[in-house]
Design an enzyme around this catalytic site. Structure first.
Site, PDB file in Angstrom:
ATOM      1  N   SER A  51      -4.325 -55.086  17.177  1.00  0.00           N
ATOM      2  CA  SER A  51      -5.873 -55.784  17.348  1.00  0.00           C
ATOM      3  C   SER A  51      -6.659 -55.273  16.318  1.00  0.00           C
ATOM      4  CB  SER A  51      -6.023 -55.310  18.679  1.00  0.00           C
ATOM      5  OG  SER A  51      -6.274 -53.944  18.517  1.00  0.00           O
ATOM      6  N   LYS A  52      -7.870 -55.937  16.748  1.00  0.00           N
ATOM      7  CA  LYS A  52      -9.007 -55.504  15.952  1.00  0.00           C
ATOM      8  C   LYS A  52      -9.153 -54.008  15.661  1.00  0.00           C
ATOM      9  CE  LYS A  52     -11.625 -58.414  14.340  1.00  0.00           C
ATOM     10  NZ  LYS A  52     -10.911 -58.477  12.843  1.00  0.00           N
ATOM     11  N   ARG A  53      -8.931 -53.061  16.695  1.00  0.00           N
ATOM     12  CA  ARG A  53      -8.969 -51.814  16.192  1.00  0.00           C
ATOM     13  C   ARG A  53      -8.229 -51.372  15.136  1.00  0.00           C
ATOM     14  NH1 ARG A  53      -6.014 -49.018  19.561  1.00  0.00           N
ATOM     15  NH2 ARG A  53      -4.907 -50.915  20.424  1.00  0.00           N
ATOM     16  N   GLY A  79      -8.119 -52.925  12.338  1.00  0.00           N
ATOM     17  CA  GLY A  79      -8.605 -53.204  11.092  1.00  0.00           C
ATOM     18  C   GLY A  79      -8.622 -54.897  11.144  1.00  0.00           C
TER      19      GLY A  79
END
Ligand code: GLU
Length: 538
Positions: A257-259, A261
């Protein structure tokens, strides 16, 4: 084994960019079609009007093109099974609904949202699990239903799931034999009150009408599959082969996920990754050629890809491996291709270099250097982002003399892991007679043993001023020959020259760089550096 009847599709919903997971699904479908000699179809599933945008569709198409995933049928290329946007296929959903009604496999349901919500709430209050729609309207008298429809009463259309249906079974090409109990399937909605099809209904209609043979998609759709099979059966149509792809996890074992990167193809492109790298890397997230080969060029992938080598184990996205692989592809590519793909970053390097040269202020630089040498003070400097004109000038320069830019390639080919590296590495190529001296390098290389550095620089200047051929090897040899008479190691001799020409001690290979610059400019940089050294040593 090939089979030209194979027809697969990638069916993105344009509700965002093309993400890593979607890109992998696209690659598997594309590679499977190519390996089988079949057809790869792109279909835009834009029935969610709130979240689908034309802009996202364009972003997805661009990302697909950048990855080199060419589609045989779909937007922009057309095909005999079009149109390829779901919003343009409503008549086909209507026709399929009519077939179901005719076959007695669909019925109108007039229950309102409030009524359904109340039933759900009552079940929950009684501590029971809500078993889905309770089929209130399933056995309405057909004449009554007809009259209510004609009277304009809002209704949805539901699938009449056969009550005596045994388990829904299928052989997934990745997950193996799957079995789902049919009695927990409620009579799902096919067409909403506003006449739009639900996802499951539209997908089945499209896959059937487009004669899709294999549905290869993320395993987040696994639970939809038994429902879709019920729809195929109700329509009396053959069920395609399903292949569900496992999840992609980040390095920490959690869903990517976005976490973690960057998540979209676009972002990786902007970070200097190559399309070949991305296709190779993503192909290996769940598939392997032989369990060990890591560099798999796209032609091999298109020949060797098979569903039986796809694993159901979750795949882990390993950034370090991606970076390494990109370096391998950079090393293998040809210089002209590197120039083409590096264009935006070479343009940036040009912009940085020409701006620095244009703004050069010798007095101010000297002050800065003096302050750093005296007490380590580093002047606050904020580099304003490049404006379009600067970048356009850079791109124009790349277009005007691509052969010269191609000569930069060997300077980084062995070291570069991202195309973005070029932007930081080459500004000194565009300084002309100017040089931006890095304070740390000045202090460490030029001033620590000032007399020796001065001697080295002057001796090299002499050699370069008189070099007959402005070529890397003879110049380097001639300079190296100074080591003995000066009693200096090569490093002590070359580092001051490096700082004088490139501005700092960590630049790409020195004499290769010098060869690409004008002699007069190189000499002017050395002279300027000698002057600065003198001023600082006063
Ligand atoms: N449009 C769906 C999605 O983007 C894919 C549907 C499918 O592959 O069946 O998740």
């Amino acid at each position: 084994m090939t089979d030209s009847n194979v027809r697969v599709r990638f069916a993105p919903s344009p509700t965002g960019k093309l993400h890593i997971g979607g890109a992998r699904t696209a690659i598997y479908n594309w590679a499977f079609a190519r390996a089988m000699g079949g057809k790869f179809i792109l279909r835009i599933e834009d029935t969610d009007p709130e979240r689908s945008t034309e802009e996202n569709t364009q972003i997805i198409l661009r990302a697909m093109r950048w990855l080199g995933l060419d589609w045989d049928e779909g937007p922009e290329v057309g095909g005999e099974f079009g149109p390829y946007h779901q919003t343009q296929r409503f008549d086909t959903y209507k026709a399929a609904l009519d077939t179901l009604i005719e076959r007695g496999a669909a019925y109108p349901c007039f229950c309102t949202k409030e009524q359904l919500d109340a039933k759900r709430a009552a079940a929950e209050a009684a501590g029971e699990a809500y078993a889905g729609y309770d089929r209130t309207c399933r056995d309405l008298d057909p004449a009554e239903a007809k009259a209510r429809i004609e009277a304009g009463e809002p209704h949805v259309w539901r699938l009449k799931v056969p009550l005596d249906h045994g388990p829904i079974e299928f052989d997934d090409a990745v997950y193996g034999h799957m079995s789902f109990p049919a009695d927990v399937m409620d009579d799902m909605i096919l067409v909403r009150t506003d006449g739009t099809p639900t996802y499951n209904f539209a997908v089945v209609c499209d896959d059937a009408n487009m004669q899709i043979t294999h549905v290869i998609r993320g395993d987040d759709h696994l639970s939809n599959t038994p429902r879709q099979i019920l729809i195929y059966e109700a329509l009396g149509l053959p069920v395609p082969t399903f292949a569900h792809l496992s999840m992609i996890l980040g390095g920490d074992g959690k869903k990517l996920s976005k976490r973690h990167g960057a998540t979209s193809v676009e972002e990786y492109k902007a970070q200097g990754f190559l399309p070949d790298t991305m296709v190779n890397f993503l192909a290996l997230l769940g598939w392997s050629l032989d369990g060990e080969t890591t560099i798999i060029p796209r032609d091999v992938l298109c020949r060797e890809f098979s569903l039986d080598r796809v694993t159901k184990k979750d795949a882990v996205f390993d950034e370090t491996k991606l970076e390494w692989m990109n370096g391998q592809y950079i090393k293998e590519m040809d210089a002209a291709e590197w120039v083409e793909l590096s264009r935006p970053w070479l343009a940036e390097a040009f912009a940085a270099g020409t701006r620095a040269a244009a703004n050069a202020d010798e007095a101010a630089s000297l002050e800065e250097l003096r302050a750093f040498v005296a007490d380590g003070t580093v002047a606050e400097s904020e580099v304003a982002p490049f404006v379009d004109e600067e970048l356009a000038a850079g791109e124009a320069d790349v277009d005007a003399r691509p052969e010269w830019y191609a000569k930069l390639y060997p300077l980084v080919a062995e070291r570069e892991t991202r195309l973005t590296d070029a932007a930081e590495k080459f500004p000194y190529m565009f300084w002309g007679s100017h040089v931006e001296l890095d304070p740390k390098s000045v202090k460490k290389v030029l001033l620590k043993d000032g007399a020796r550095a001065d001697e080295a620089l002057k001796a090299c200047r002499e050699v370069l001023a008189n070099a007959e051929a402005w070529e890397c090897d003879p110049m380097q040899e001639a300079c190296r020959a100074l080591c003995e008479p000066l009693d200096m190691k090569a490093k002590a001799l070359f580092q001051p020259l490096r700082v004088a020409v490139c501005g700092n001690m960590v630049s790409p290979p020195l004499f290769e760089s010098i060869e690409l610059l004008d002699r007069a400019d190189v000499l002017a940089r050395i002279d300027y550096t000698l002057k600065v050294m003198e001023a600082l040593q006063d």
